[in-house]
Design an enzyme around this catalytic site. Structure first.
Site, PDB file in Angstrom:
ATOM      1  N   SER A  29     -13.659  12.223 -23.212  1.00  0.00           N
ATOM      2  CA  SER A  29     -13.425  11.061 -24.312  1.00  0.00           C
ATOM      3  C   SER A  29     -11.804  10.873 -24.399  1.00  0.00           C
ATOM      4  O   SER A  29     -11.309  11.603 -23.794  1.00  0.00           O
ATOM      5  CB  SER A  29     -13.885  11.434 -25.294  1.00  0.00           C
ATOM      6  OG  SER A  29     -13.313  12.474 -25.668  1.00  0.00           O
ATOM      7  N   ASP A  87      -9.868   0.389 -30.574  1.00  0.00           N
ATOM      8  CA  ASP A  87     -10.220  -0.473 -29.828  1.00  0.00           C
ATOM      9  C   ASP A  87     -10.117  -2.072 -29.709  1.00  0.00           C
ATOM     10  O   ASP A  87      -9.623  -2.980 -28.852  1.00  0.00           O
ATOM     11  CB  ASP A  87     -11.741  -0.290 -28.853  1.00  0.00           C
ATOM     12  CG  ASP A  87     -11.277   0.984 -28.227  1.00  0.00           C
ATOM     13  OD1 ASP A  87     -10.104   1.562 -27.546  1.00  0.00           O
ATOM     14  OD2 ASP A  87     -12.135   2.145 -27.988  1.00  0.00           O
ATOM     15  N   GLU A 157     -17.453  -2.426 -24.030  1.00  0.00           N
ATOM     16  CA  GLU A 157     -17.454  -1.309 -23.745  1.00  0.00           C
ATOM     17  C   GLU A 157     -18.302   0.126 -24.889  1.00  0.00           C
ATOM     18  O   GLU A 157     -17.866  -0.377 -25.529  1.00  0.00           O
ATOM     19  CB  GLU A 157     -16.257  -1.263 -24.378  1.00  0.00           C
ATOM     20  CG  GLU A 157     -15.250   0.261 -24.304  1.00  0.00           C
ATOM     21  CD  GLU A 157     -13.649   0.323 -24.416  1.00  0.00           C
ATOM     22  OE1 GLU A 157     -12.974  -0.926 -25.674  1.00  0.00           O
ATOM     23  OE2 GLU A 157     -13.434   1.784 -24.875  1.00  0.00           O
ATOM     24  N   GLN A 207     -18.344  12.771 -10.260  1.00  0.00           N
ATOM     25  CA  GLN A 207     -18.867  12.470  -9.386  1.00  0.00           C
ATOM     26  C   GLN A 207     -20.167  13.117 -10.271  1.00  0.00           C
ATOM     27  O   GLN A 207     -21.501  12.181  -9.888  1.00  0.00           O
ATOM     28  CB  GLN A 207     -19.445  13.863  -8.161  1.00  0.00           C
ATOM     29  CG  GLN A 207     -18.214  13.403  -7.438  1.00  0.00           C
ATOM     30  CD  GLN A 207     -18.374  14.309  -5.353  1.00  0.00           C
ATOM     31  OE1 GLN A 207     -19.571  15.146  -4.662  1.00  0.00           O
ATOM     32  NE2 GLN A 207     -16.904  14.612  -5.489  1.00  0.00           N
ATOM     33  N   CYS A 403       2.121  -1.483 -47.429  1.00  0.00           N
ATOM     34  CA  CYS A 403       1.064  -1.003 -47.976  1.00  0.00           C
ATOM     35  C   CYS A 403       1.540   0.024 -48.912  1.00  0.00           C
ATOM     36  O   CYS A 403       1.903  -0.055 -50.293  1.00  0.00           O
ATOM     37  CB  CYS A 403      -0.679  -0.803 -47.229  1.00  0.00           C
ATOM     38  SG  CYS A 403      -1.992  -0.809 -48.955  1.00  0.00           S
ATOM     39  N   GLU A 427      -3.343   5.886 -58.568  1.00  0.00           N
ATOM     40  CA  GLU A 427      -4.615   6.518 -57.323  1.00  0.00           C
ATOM     41  C   GLU A 427      -3.816   8.085 -57.884  1.00  0.00           C
ATOM     42  O   GLU A 427      -5.357   9.033 -57.330  1.00  0.00           O
ATOM     43  CB  GLU A 427      -4.100   5.933 -56.094  1.00  0.00           C
ATOM     44  CG  GLU A 427      -5.190   6.925 -55.082  1.00  0.00           C
ATOM     45  CD  GLU A 427      -4.755   6.041 -53.974  1.00  0.00           C
ATOM     46  OE1 GLU A 427      -3.636   5.468 -53.927  1.00  0.00           O
ATOM     47  OE2 GLU A 427      -5.077   6.796 -52.712  1.00  0.00           O
ATOM     48  N   HIS A 531      -0.602  -5.027 -44.063  1.00  0.00           N
ATOM     49  CA  HIS A 531      -0.700  -4.424 -43.024  1.00  0.00           C
ATOM     50  C   HIS A 531      -0.096  -5.668 -41.920  1.00  0.00           C
ATOM     51  O   HIS A 531      -1.372  -6.193 -40.954  1.00  0.00           O
ATOM     52  CB  HIS A 531      -1.775  -3.863 -43.053  1.00  0.00           C
ATOM     53  CG  HIS A 531      -2.250  -2.453 -43.776  1.00  0.00           C
ATOM     54  ND1 HIS A 531      -1.541  -0.841 -43.420  1.00  0.00           N
ATOM     55  CD2 HIS A 531      -2.989  -2.238 -44.429  1.00  0.00           C
ATOM     56  CE1 HIS A 531      -2.437  -0.308 -44.392  1.00  0.00           C
ATOM     57  NE2 HIS A 531      -2.771  -1.404 -44.858  1.00  0.00           N
ATOM     58  N   GLU A 533       1.132  -4.503 -39.192  1.00  0.00           N
ATOM     59  CA  GLU A 533       1.110  -4.258 -37.578  1.00  0.00           C
ATOM     60  C   GLU A 533      -0.411  -4.507 -37.411  1.00  0.00           C
ATOM     61  O   GLU A 533      -0.315  -4.452 -35.867  1.00  0.00           O
ATOM     62  CB  GLU A 533       1.108  -3.015 -38.055  1.00  0.00           C
ATOM     63  CG  GLU A 533      -0.159  -2.265 -38.704  1.00  0.00           C
ATOM     64  CD  GLU A 533       0.087  -1.957 -40.081  1.00  0.00           C
ATOM     65  OE1 GLU A 533       0.628  -2.266 -40.606  1.00  0.00           O
ATOM     66  OE2 GLU A 533      -0.405  -1.362 -41.056  1.00  0.00           O
TER      67      GLU A 533
HETATM   68  N1  GLN Z   1      -3.854   4.200 -51.376  1.00  0.00           N
HETATM   69  C1  GLN Z   1      -3.565   2.943 -51.400  1.00  0.00           C
HETATM   70  C2  GLN Z   1      -4.264   2.016 -51.825  1.00  0.00           C
HETATM   71  O1  GLN Z   1      -5.705   2.128 -51.533  1.00  0.00           O
HETATM   72  C3  GLN Z   1      -2.623   2.226 -49.938  1.00  0.00           C
HETATM   73  C4  GLN Z   1      -4.021   1.992 -48.954  1.00  0.00           C
HETATM   74  C5  GLN Z   1      -3.026   1.670 -48.003  1.00  0.00           C
HETATM   75  O2  GLN Z   1      -2.293   2.270 -47.035  1.00  0.00           O
HETATM   76  N2  GLN Z   1      -3.943   0.849 -46.736  1.00  0.00           N
HETATM   77  O3  GLN Z   1      -3.797   0.958 -52.091  1.00  0.00           O
END
Ligand code: GLN
Length: 570
Positions: A29, A87, A157, A207, A403, A427, A531, A533
């Site tokens: 993998s 992916d 895939e 193979q 985040c 949290e 996020h 990114e």
């Molecule tokens: N743990 C945090 C929350 O749930 C941040 C989550 C994260 O960074 N994606 O709010």
């Protein structure tokens, strides 16, 4: 299952417009099937075709959201809130297109649908069985997506490796589609090891994996040979002969500096032309889209200037080998933005727990051009991250918080600038000063143990404050980014934080949710609840990352700190 493998079928008996290409893997993998799939997609897109990739994962989980990233890689969140396999991120970054939930299938989803249909008497009193009903549901999903997206090609895939018990039913779906006359081609990705003691590239495991694919009733049309080195003629002919594939259809896929180079390598070897020929289509040379991609790749090869980015996290919990996959989108977003700024990205993991043990170590942060604290969950290494954020704020080191990286920046600011010593996120702690807290609707989910798919997920808009840095970076008054979290900045503390200089430069349209923070009088201190990114693409980097890298380059601290790379795993 049938005995005797079926091979390529170009008959278009079905009413579907789409042609189908299955990408399977063998030997080990982690071969980069996702990159192979994305590269084939990019090349077909460059030929003017509408391509829809679909990732088929053999796990029972309904989605990747309930899996630990260190177990299965990053959870990639889509615009529509789907929590999917990493992916899908690769497809988006290569194709420059956004995926939807339907671009991902898991065994769990398939079984759930079949069982729901059975409960609704949709099988007309028949006995519902694994074969044929499970592969039929897989096929239905694949074809429905093809129709919905008006695809010329659907790339399927198949997760895992052939020979895995778990993906047999997916292979069976592909075999049945083929048998019924759907135009299906199969690309099998294999690994050719070069054992040190022998010093020779070995093709036997490859193979064997083709033989296993044959046992599932499938004959591959193409072999993509992953190895450290390019495939030589001898190995190519051997694979051709023993795997029953034309020598031109054995494609070399050696290790490369950047995965983004793969499409060009495939094109050079004639893979696009051969795929199109199998479907009775003509290859058109000189496509503009491919030329754009090629010049992007050529451009990044010559870069000399470096942007040195430290990513602060709790890494010793995860082991050395899982980091890249757990934070792949962050790393790719840094790469895209660095290249866009004409710089070579150099990224280093920094373990935040080391700062908890010894604060002196924080001084290594000065040796980076900029620091990122990415998303995360739980308490491990959190105090170290807070210390790192404080250090960046006080020492004017460019900082980008993603985040959790924004939530902890708020905690840090509340504690050290506003004097709220007990400030924390609920949290992790019951506190009198919950600057980060859970929304009532989220609390209900947690209390009722409704964890799967219930975070604040997907695209959420934010109004950007006039005159703020984020407004300038996005170049528009509103930005939407993808989210995945349960906790938020507690609105009750916004006033106090603002009074001490924290700018909430992006908020939800109803002003309830704080989406961006930034600090004035700092070269770059920006963090977001989102996020960003996840929306960065190879050719369209995310504006926040572009701004961060620009600030990193302006910082230029790394020039006098080359030594850091040797002692970075602090
Ligand atoms: N743990 C945090 C929350 O749930 C941040 C989550 C994260 O960074 N994606 O709010």
């Amino acid at each position: 299952m049938l005995n005797g493998a079926v091979s390529f079928n170009a008959n278009k008996n079905s009413t579907d417009k789409a042609r189908f290409i299955a990408i399977t893997g063998g030997v080990i993998s982690g071969l980069g099937k996702g990159v192979v799939t994305a590269s084939i997609g990019l090349l077909l897109q460059a030929q003017g075709y509408n391509v829809t990739p679909i990732k088929i994962d053999p796990y029972i989980n309904i989605d990747a959201g309930t899996m630990r990233p260190t177990e299965h890689g990053e959870v990639f969140v889509l615009d529509d809130g789907g929590e999917t396999d990493q992916d899908l991120g690769t497809y988006e970054r290569f194709h420059g297109k956004n995926m939807a939930r339907e671009n991902s299938i898991t065994t769990g989803q398939v079984y759930r649908t079949v069982i729901e249909k059975e409960r609704n008497l949709e099988f007309d009193g028949k006995c519902v069985e694994v074969i044929p009903h499970i592969p039929q549901e897989v096929e239905r999903r694949i074809k429905e997506l093809g129709r919905k997206t008006n695809a010329d090609f659907v790339l399927m895939e198949v997760g895992g490796t052939v020979g895995d018990y778990q993906n047999v039913l997916f292979l069976e779906a592909i075999r049945q589609m083929h048998l019924k006359g759907d135009p299906v081609a199969v690309v099998h990705v294999v690994y050719l090891p070069i054992p040190k003691s022998i010093g020779e590239m070995k093709s036997k495991p490859a193979q064997h994996s083709v033989r296993m694919l044959n046992e599932a009733g499938i004959q591959p049309d193409f072999i993509v040979a992953r190895s450290e080195k390019p495939l030589d003629r001898v190995r190519m002919e051997k694979l051709s002969l023993f795997c029953n594939v034309h020598p031109d259809d054995v494609i070399s896929d050696p290790d490369m500096e950047s995965a983004y180079e793969l499409p060009a390598l495939f094109e050079e070897q004639g893979l696009t032309r051969r795929i199109l020929e199998k479907f009775g289509l003509q290859h058109k040379p000189g496509s503009k889209e491919f030329a754009t991609w090629k010049s992007f790749i050529d451009g990044i090869r010559d870069i000399k200037k470096e942007a040195r980015v430290g990513i602060v996290g709790k890494y010793f919990d995860t082991g050395d080998f899982t980091l890249e996959d757990s934070y792949i989108s962050v790393m790719e977003a840094v790469r895209h933005a660095a290249w866009h700024n004409g710089a070579k990205p150099v990224m280093q993991w920094i373990d935040s727990k080391a700062f908890e043990k010894d604060k002196q170590r924080l001084s290594i942060l000065k040796d980076y051009d900029g620091i990122i604290v990415p998303g995360g969950f739980g308490g491990s290494g959190v105090e170290g991250k807070i210390l790192a954020i404080q250090y960046c704020r006080e020492n004017r080191i460019p900082y980008l918080g993603l985040c959790y990286g924004m939530q902890l920046a708020v905690v840090e600011f509340a504690r050290h600038v506003c004097g709220m010593k007990a400030a924390h996120t609920t949290e992790l702690a019951k506190t009198d000063c919950p600057v980060i807290d859970i929304l009532p609707e989220q609390r209900k989910n947690v209390e009722q143990k409704h964890y799967g798919g219930t975070m604040r997920l997907g695209l959420w808009p934010a109004r950007l404050l006039e005159g703020s840095l984020v407004r300038r970076l996005y170049g528009k008054p509103e930005a939407s980014e993808r989210h995945r979290h349960r906790y938020e900045v507690n609105p009750e503390y916004v006033g106090a934080l603002e009074k001490h200089g924290m700018m909430f430069s992006g908020v939800s349209p109803d002003r309830r949710l704080m989406e961006y923070i930034e600090l004035k009088d700092h070269p770059f201190f920006v963090a977001t609840q989102a996020h960003p990114e996840l929306t960065s693409k190879a050719l369209q980097p995310n504006p926040l990352f572009v701004g961060f890298i620009r600030a990193c380059l302006a910082n230029g601290r790394a020039a006098h700190a080359r030594a850091v790379m040797s002692r970075a795993w602090c």
